[in-house]
Scaffold this motif. Structure first.
Motif, PDB file in Angstrom:
ATOM      1  N   LEU A 154       7.597   4.333   1.151  1.00 40.58           N
ATOM      2  CA  LEU A 154       6.754   3.325   1.811  1.00 40.58           C
ATOM      3  C   LEU A 154       5.620   3.983   2.586  1.00 40.58           C
ATOM      4  N   LEU A 155       5.933   5.055   3.299  1.00 37.88           N
ATOM      5  CA  LEU A 155       4.908   5.738   4.082  1.00 37.88           C
ATOM      6  C   LEU A 155       3.836   6.358   3.189  1.00 37.88           C
ATOM      7  N   VAL A 156       4.289   7.087   2.144  1.00 36.61           N
ATOM      8  CA  VAL A 156       3.349   7.869   1.342  1.00 36.61           C
ATOM      9  C   VAL A 156       2.613   7.016   0.314  1.00 36.61           C
ATOM     10  N   LEU A 157       3.362   6.212  -0.439  1.00 40.33           N
ATOM     11  CA  LEU A 157       2.774   5.507  -1.575  1.00 40.33           C
ATOM     12  C   LEU A 157       2.306   4.090  -1.259  1.00 40.33           C
ATOM     13  N   SER A 158       2.587   3.620  -0.039  1.00 36.43           N
ATOM     14  CA  SER A 158       2.128   2.282   0.325  1.00 36.43           C
ATOM     15  C   SER A 158       1.240   2.320   1.566  1.00 36.43           C
ATOM     16  N   SER A 159       1.791   2.767   2.703  1.00 36.50           N
ATOM     17  CA  SER A 159       1.025   2.739   3.950  1.00 36.50           C
ATOM     18  C   SER A 159      -0.161   3.700   3.928  1.00 36.50           C
ATOM     19  N   TRP A 160       0.060   4.939   3.457  1.00 36.34           N
ATOM     20  CA  TRP A 160      -0.992   5.945   3.509  1.00 36.34           C
ATOM     21  C   TRP A 160      -1.983   5.845   2.358  1.00 36.34           C
ATOM     22  N   THR A 161      -1.495   5.602   1.157  1.00 39.04           N
ATOM     23  CA  THR A 161      -2.386   5.579  -0.008  1.00 39.04           C
ATOM     24  C   THR A 161      -2.715   4.173  -0.494  1.00 39.04           C
ATOM     25  N   GLY A 162      -1.816   3.216  -0.224  1.00 36.92           N
ATOM     26  CA  GLY A 162      -2.038   1.855  -0.691  1.00 36.92           C
ATOM     27  C   GLY A 162      -1.899   1.689  -2.189  1.00 36.92           C
ATOM     28  N   TRP A 163      -1.210   2.625  -2.866  1.00 33.46           N
ATOM     29  CA  TRP A 163      -1.088   2.564  -4.314  1.00 33.46           C
ATOM     30  C   TRP A 163      -0.164   1.437  -4.778  1.00 33.46           C
ATOM     31  N   PHE A 164       0.902   1.186  -4.020  1.00 31.37           N
ATOM     32  CA  PHE A 164       1.875   0.185  -4.443  1.00 31.37           C
ATOM     33  C   PHE A 164       2.196  -0.750  -3.284  1.00 31.37           C
ATOM     34  N   PRO A 165       2.600  -1.998  -3.583  1.00 32.04           N
ATOM     35  CA  PRO A 165       2.937  -2.954  -2.520  1.00 32.04           C
ATOM     36  C   PRO A 165       4.152  -2.493  -1.723  1.00 32.04           C
TER      37      PRO A 165
END
Length: 313
Positions: A154-165
């Protein structure tokens, strides 16, 4: 053929008895929780007489063994009983369980593909940097609980990069609104099991590398890739299948946590509510359908092992 069928029948009976014992433990565990379904589902202001009537309606005034037997007798016809709130358990499971099955199935597929690929890559370079790196990484990853992996993703792929919901939204049919919402939950489930199964694949290939037929294949001048794919991997298949079958149960267990983190519309929320309601039929229904899937996968692994062991014998 008769021997194979006899062994298969024995395996089926063994798995069914194990599932029945597990369901009995579930009923007993719910019974040991403080309170009961009548009190947990009661409305404010209900009198002692109302609670007594509700207990009688739910059958809680009967011995636990009798209630369990009545519930088990409906399983052959697919009847999972009624929940503490008066709804059919099969109807309650009809929507969430396919979503959990989809999540677990995708995670198992990712686990199988990645762990076999990494295990083969490490085995192709025994003792090298790739072998040491894969083994060390797999050891580190398998120690991570699913919720820790989920938070990290959640931190890396959503919050920081916004790549996935970050959360899962449901569509009009009750399923996942967009396939991209499955990526993070699937990875959160698969990552620890990839670590576990990569080690299993690597160890199984190492065992096969010591077999006499491998030396013959090498002396015949076969390319290393052919030796790996057509001589090492087939012999390691029973061990790999057993490891993946074991991961199936872990994936379904972890799905309850992961679904809560990502708001996935599976059985996690349903199971949490059932435990809060002290709803033994609903908890047992969740365990029954999940256990049936896990039992089927374990049985398939048993048959694969029996087939290969029989072939070598």
């Amino acid at each position: 053929m008769a021997g194979v069928l006899t062994r298969a029948g024995g395996l089926v009976l063994q798995r069914v008895l194990m599932l029945a014992a597990l369901l009995a433990l579930v009923f007993a565990a719910v019974e040991l929780l403080p309170g009961d379904a009548a009190r947990a589902t009661s409305e404010r202001g209900e009198t002692a007489a109302d609670l007594a009537a509700r207990r009688s309606l739910l059958g809680l005034d009967r011995p636990l063994a009798v209630r369990f037997w009545d519930w088990m007798s409906g399983l052959p016809t697919g009847d999972l009983g009624m929940s503490a709130r008066g709804e059919k358990v099969t109807a309650l499971l009809a929507g969430p369980f396919p979503q959990t099955l989809l999540l677990g199935g995708l995670a198992l597929l990712v686990t199988a593909v990645v762990s076999v690929a990494l295990g083969c890559w490490a085995a192709a370079r025994p003792g090298g940097a790739a072998d040491r790196g894969v083994t060390a990484s797999a050891t580190a990853v398998l120690a991570l609980p699913e919720f820790v992996v989920a938070v990290g993703l959640l931190l890396v792929l959503s919050s920081w990069t916004g790549w996935f919901p970050a959360v899962t939204l449901t569509g009009a049919d009750g399923g996942v609104a967009d396939p991209s919402m499955l990526v993070l939950p699937v990875l959160a489930l698969a990552v620890p099991q990839i670590g576990w199964n990569t080690r299993i694949v690597r160890a199984a290939l190492a065992d096969q590398a010591r077999a006499p037929h491998l030396e013959t294949a090498v002396l015949d001048g076969l390319p290393p890739r052919r030796v790996l794919l057509f001589h090492l991997l087939p012999g390691a298949l029973p061990t790999i299948a057993a490891g993946l079958a074991t991961s199936t149960g872990m994936l379904f267990g972890g799905a309850v946590v992961v679904e809560t983190v990502f708001n996935h519309p599976g059985i996690g929320t349903l199971l949490t509510g059932a435990v809060g309601d002290r709803d033994a039929p609903l908890v047992a229904g969740v365990v029954a359908v999940t256990g049936a899937v896990v039992t089927g996968v374990l049985l398939l692994a048993d048959l694969v092992r029996a087939r290969f062991e029989g072939g070598r014998a």
